[in-house]
Design an enzyme around this catalytic site. Structure first.
Site, short mmCIF file in Angstrom:
data_model
loop_
_atom_site.label_atom_id
_atom_site.label_comp_id
_atom_site.label_asym_id
_atom_site.label_seq_id
_atom_site.Cartn_x
_atom_site.Cartn_y
_atom_site.Cartn_z
N LYS A 112 -3.16 -1.35 12.61
CA LYS A 112 -4.24 -0.60 11.95
C LYS A 112 -4.31 0.76 12.60
CE LYS A 112 -7.33 -1.09 8.70
NZ LYS A 112 -7.26 -1.95 7.49
N ASP A 118 -7.26 2.53 3.54
CA ASP A 118 -8.37 1.62 3.88
C ASP A 118 -9.62 2.44 3.57
OD1 ASP A 118 -9.07 -1.07 5.24
OD2 ASP A 118 -10.32 0.32 6.36
N SER A 170 1.06 -4.72 -1.05
CA SER A 170 1.73 -3.69 -0.26
C SER A 170 3.11 -4.19 0.16
CB SER A 170 0.92 -3.34 0.98
OG SER A 170 -0.03 -2.35 0.69
#
Ligand code: NDP
Ligand code: 8G0
Length: 469
Positions: free
Chosen positions: A149, A189, A401
């Site tokens: 992330k 995101d 994805s």
């Protein structure tokens, strides 16, 4: 006896002879205290780790090879954390400085994969919790992807397109060294949608002179996958249908509370409406709109344009349609059958869970990551509410994805129907894994335990196979 079995297992699986002499039994409290000491001032990361290991404690005691091989310690330490400065010039000509990060958490089963979040609350604790969760979610999809992330404390709200572009270019000026289609594949995101992915991809291509699938969530004309925008929200509702079908029920005619009005919320609402549910609420960080007649597709179109193009506030809904605006309130004290939190972490607290249960909620499925606090989860489960954690119910986004990466690798683009069929199948498989590992003696399903154990086994076994590196 079990621990010795584990040691033997570990020795055999690695052929490392006498290296493993120490008996080790998993002790949850000792382990969590160690994590707390090693990661001070990271409450969200600690929360995610606590939730995870509390739910797999008995599994680890029954399977000591994981403790013997120090998997809990290994899997909670990111392989790499990159922190950098992002400098850019705003429209007034003033120099701005932001923080940029990429947490490359675990790559045992595939290249790092996970989104980028641009929001003023972004810090290392938030990105470590998200990266940690991503490891197990990606494992659950069945597609070989590791967990990561990243993001920035940059706030896109109120910024011009040109400012967002300059920020994204500066962000990529550093990030490009650390990513690649076989190394680390970021995506959007919170605060990062198709516009931002475009600016990031454009800069990556400019710097490297390569058109590769280094980012997902790309526009269809420049290498994106059909249905990626819809995937998280649609997948969430497919998962809810699986949960309901198991108990011979369906989402049709159910009332639904949705929080958020961004990517996940919009497409969760769309799929729920299309399957015959009545969506009563949507929200943003300023408040909630409550439409007793239900948000239909026409009203949802208005919200999409308001949020994706005009970049306005949800309150504007009430100037066009009937409905109440509940300023600074979340949707959780309104009566409904199903709650789909799709905004941000910890948006359902124990108090909110009590409100939901008081109103007889039947099912809560997370669209956002870690929507519920640990106390809220306990309360919902104790009250026999069907509850699914984000790493199971929101995995459709990263799954598509993964499909975008496959399409990029073989230089093709699949039809909407092909991707939708694969997405449904993946959500069904994840649901099956939750049942396999989360079935209680009462016949009830503990989706937290099921998702965590199933996600863990694949990654932990891979870590053991790859040796101590
Ligand atoms: P968006 O930026 O598109 O939308 C976020 C929405 O949540 C907005 O309505 C925003 O309101 C609201 N929100 C954000 N932060 C807060 C906050 N601190 N308090 C209250 N409301 C808030 O993001 P996404 O829809 O992409 O992401 C939503 C959640 O889903 C996140 O937890 C994300 O990690 C998760 N997720 C996303 C996936 C994806 O594919 N996009 C995949 C899997 C999970 P406002 O406009 O006022 O900020
Ligand atoms: O596509 C992705 O890698 C992605 C993007 C945003 C969020 C998530 C997630 O699973 O939380 C994944």
């Amino acid at each position: 006896f079990q621990a010795e079995d584990g040691i033997r297992d570990a020795q055999e699986s690695r052929g490392l002879g006498d290296v493993y002499k120490r008996q080790s039994m998993f002790n949850l409290n000792n382990f969590l205290n160690k994590i707390k000491d090693k990661n001070p001032n990271e409450p969200e990361f600690l929360q995610a780790v606590t939730e995870f290991f509390s739910s797999i404690e008995s599994f680890l005691l029954e399977n000591p090879k994981y403790t013997t091989n120090k998997i809990p310690e290994i899997i909670t330490e990111p392989e790499r954390v990159i922190s950098f400065r992002v400098t850019w010039i705003d429209d007034k000509g003033e120099i701005q400085v932001n923080k940029g990060y990429r947490v490359q958490f675990n790559s045992a089963i595939g290249p790092y994969k996970g989104g980028l979040r641009f929001h003023p609350t972004v810090n290392l604790s938030i990105l470590k919790f998200l990266g940690f969760e991503q490891i197990f979610k990606n494992s659950l999809t069945g597609i070989p992807m590791g967990g990561a992330k990243g993001g920035s404390d940059f706030d896109p709200h109120g910024k011009s397109d040109a400012e967002v572009m300059r920020f994204c270019q500066s962000f990529m000026n550093e990030l490009y060294r650390h990513i690649g289609e076989d190394t680390d594949i970021p995506a959007g995101d919170i605060g990062v949608g198709t516009r931002e992915i475009g600016f990031l991809f454009g800069q990556y291509k400019k710097i490297t002179n390569k058109f590769t699938g280094v980012l997902t969530g790309k526009g269809f004309n420049w290498g994106g996958s059909l249905l990626r925008p819809e995937a998280t929200g649609y997948g969430l509702v497919y998962f809810v249908e699986e949960m309901l079908n198991r108990i011979n029920d369906t989402i049709s005619n159910k009332t639904v509370l949705i929080s958020g009005s961004g990517n996940v919320a919009q497409y969760a609402a769309e799929k729920a409406i299309n399957l015959g549910a009545k969506v009563l609420t949507m929200s943003d960080s300023s408040g909630t709109i409550y439409d007793k007649d239900g948000i239909n597709l026409e009203k949802l179109e208005f919200i999409k344009e308001l949020k994706n193009i005009k970049r306005g506030r949800i309150v504007e809904y009430t100037s066009k349609f009937k409905g109440e605006y509940l300023e600074n309130q979340k949707p959780w004290n309104i009566k409904a059958d199903i709650a789909l939190p799709c905004a941000t972490q910890n948006e359902i607290t124990e108090n909110d869970a009590q409100d939901l249960v008081k109103n007889d909620i039947k099912l809560v499925a997370e669209g956002s990551n870690m929507s519920c606090t640990i106390e809220a989860i306990k309360y919902l489960q104790k009250s026999n509410v069907l509850y699914s954690p984000g790493k199971a119910s929101n995995a459709g986004g990263v799954a598509v994805s993964g499909l975008e990466m496959s399409q990029n690798s073989i230089r093709t683009q699949w039809s909407r129907e092909e991707v939708d069929t694969k997405l449904k199948e993946i959500m069904k498989n994840i649901h099956n894994k939750c049942i396999e590992y989360g079935k209680e003696s009462t016949g009830q399903i503990d989706y937290v335990k099921g998702a965590n154990i199933a996600g863990f086994i694949k990654v932990a076994d891979a870590i053991i196979d790859l040796g101590i590196v």
